[in-house]
Design a protein around this motif. Structure first.
Motif, short mmCIF file in Angstrom:
data_model
loop_
_atom_site.label_atom_id
_atom_site.label_comp_id
_atom_site.label_asym_id
_atom_site.label_seq_id
_atom_site.Cartn_x
_atom_site.Cartn_y
_atom_site.Cartn_z
N PHE A 65 0.86 -1.17 0.00
CA PHE A 65 0.00 0.00 0.00
C PHE A 65 0.90 1.23 0.00
O PHE A 65 1.87 1.29 0.76
CB PHE A 65 -0.89 0.03 1.24
N VAL A 66 0.56 2.24 -0.83
CA VAL A 66 1.40 3.44 -0.97
C VAL A 66 0.56 4.69 -0.75
O VAL A 66 -0.55 4.80 -1.29
CB VAL A 66 2.04 3.50 -2.38
N CYS A 67 1.11 5.64 0.01
CA CYS A 67 0.50 6.97 0.13
C CYS A 67 1.63 8.00 0.15
O CYS A 67 2.77 7.67 -0.16
CB CYS A 67 -0.41 7.07 1.36
N ASN A 127 3.35 7.84 4.20
CA ASN A 127 3.35 6.56 4.89
C ASN A 127 3.16 6.78 6.39
O ASN A 127 3.73 6.10 7.23
CB ASN A 127 4.62 5.76 4.60
N ARG A 142 -2.73 6.90 5.72
CA ARG A 142 -3.55 6.03 4.89
C ARG A 142 -2.93 4.67 4.60
O ARG A 142 -3.57 3.63 4.82
CB ARG A 142 -3.89 6.72 3.56
N SER A 143 -1.71 4.64 4.08
CA SER A 143 -1.14 3.32 3.72
C SER A 143 -0.86 2.44 4.92
O SER A 143 -1.16 1.24 4.88
CB SER A 143 0.09 3.47 2.81
N SER A 179 3.67 -1.35 3.65
CA SER A 179 3.25 -0.02 3.20
C SER A 179 4.48 0.85 3.02
O SER A 179 5.54 0.59 3.59
CB SER A 179 2.28 0.61 4.19
N GLY A 234 5.72 5.15 1.44
CA GLY A 234 5.30 6.49 1.03
C GLY A 234 6.30 7.14 0.11
O GLY A 234 7.36 6.58 -0.18
N GLY A 280 -2.11 2.14 -4.62
CA GLY A 280 -1.96 3.53 -4.20
C GLY A 280 -3.23 4.06 -3.58
O GLY A 280 -4.33 3.67 -3.97
N MET A 281 -3.07 4.93 -2.61
CA MET A 281 -4.23 5.56 -1.99
C MET A 281 -4.80 6.65 -2.90
O MET A 281 -5.93 7.08 -2.73
CB MET A 281 -3.86 6.17 -0.63
N HIS A 325 0.04 8.34 -6.34
CA HIS A 325 0.91 7.32 -5.73
C HIS A 325 1.17 6.18 -6.71
O HIS A 325 2.30 5.71 -6.84
CB HIS A 325 0.29 6.80 -4.43
N THR A 379 -10.53 -2.01 1.89
CA THR A 379 -9.49 -3.00 2.11
C THR A 379 -10.10 -4.38 2.38
O THR A 379 -9.57 -5.39 1.93
CB THR A 379 -8.56 -2.56 3.26
#
Length: 182
Positions: A6-8, A11, A14-15, A37, A39, A83-84, A88, A172
């Motif tokens: 997961f990427v934001c 970091n 959100r991620s 995760s 960022g 990505g969020m 991202h 999710t």
């Protein structure tokens, strides 16, 4: 063992929130999944206090989280990168263009996977991702629309974190069920 990234942006919210929810949902499944995760900014920062509090009230622990830069999380390449926000996903594909087939925004992946249906029993993850992203083109990541974005609560009041956590819980959980085949 497949890896889900997961990427934001930082970091910090959100991620890590999405990764914690995904880890919790995917724990104990027949197929083990590594959930991480990252960022776009610096490494070593803790999750925001509000993110930690919001997740603690949901029975999940972010207290030991430390941010990680996305470039450090791309080697070896994760099996699915989420990505969020469109930005991202675009950064990941800019760094390693070959990752496009396995890089989506969370909202886009869930919408496409719901339309395509859950992963079939015994179906390889890369085969499922190819099926879900069959009609995607690189242009899917161009533009600045916020339609694919999960709102960033950083710097906002607790209710913004709660709203983001609610959205991440829902999206999710859907992602995990679709990946797990149900």
């Amino acid at each position: 063992m497949p890896t889900l990234l997961f990427v934001c942006t930082g970091n910090l919210c959100r991620s890590p929130m999405a990764a914690t929810v995904a880890r919790n949902i995917l724990a104990g499944r027949a197929e083990e999944v590594t959930v991480i995760s990252a960022g776009l900014l610096r490494s070593g920062e803790p999750a925001t206090d509000e993110a930690v509090k919001v997740m603690r009230r949901r029975g999940l622990d972010l207290s030991t989280h430390r941010s990680r830069r996305v470039d450090d999380a791309l080697v070896p390449a994760p099996d699915l990168i989420v990505g969020m926000a469109r930005q991202h996903a675009r950064v990941v594909v800019d760094v390693i263009p070959g990752l496009f087939p396995r890089t989506f925004t969370l909202k886009d992946f869930v919408a496409r996977a719901r339309a395509e249906g859950p992963r079939r029993p015994g179906e390889a993850l890369d085969t499922y991702l190819a099926r879900v992203g069959m009609d995607r083109r690189l242009g899917a990541l161009v533009g600045m629309t916020s339609a694919d974005d999960v709102a960033d609560p950083i710097g906002g009041p607790r209710r913004h974190y709660e709203r983001t956590a609610d959205e991440l819980d829902d999206l999710t959980a859907r992602l995990a069920r679709l990946l797990a085949g149900g």
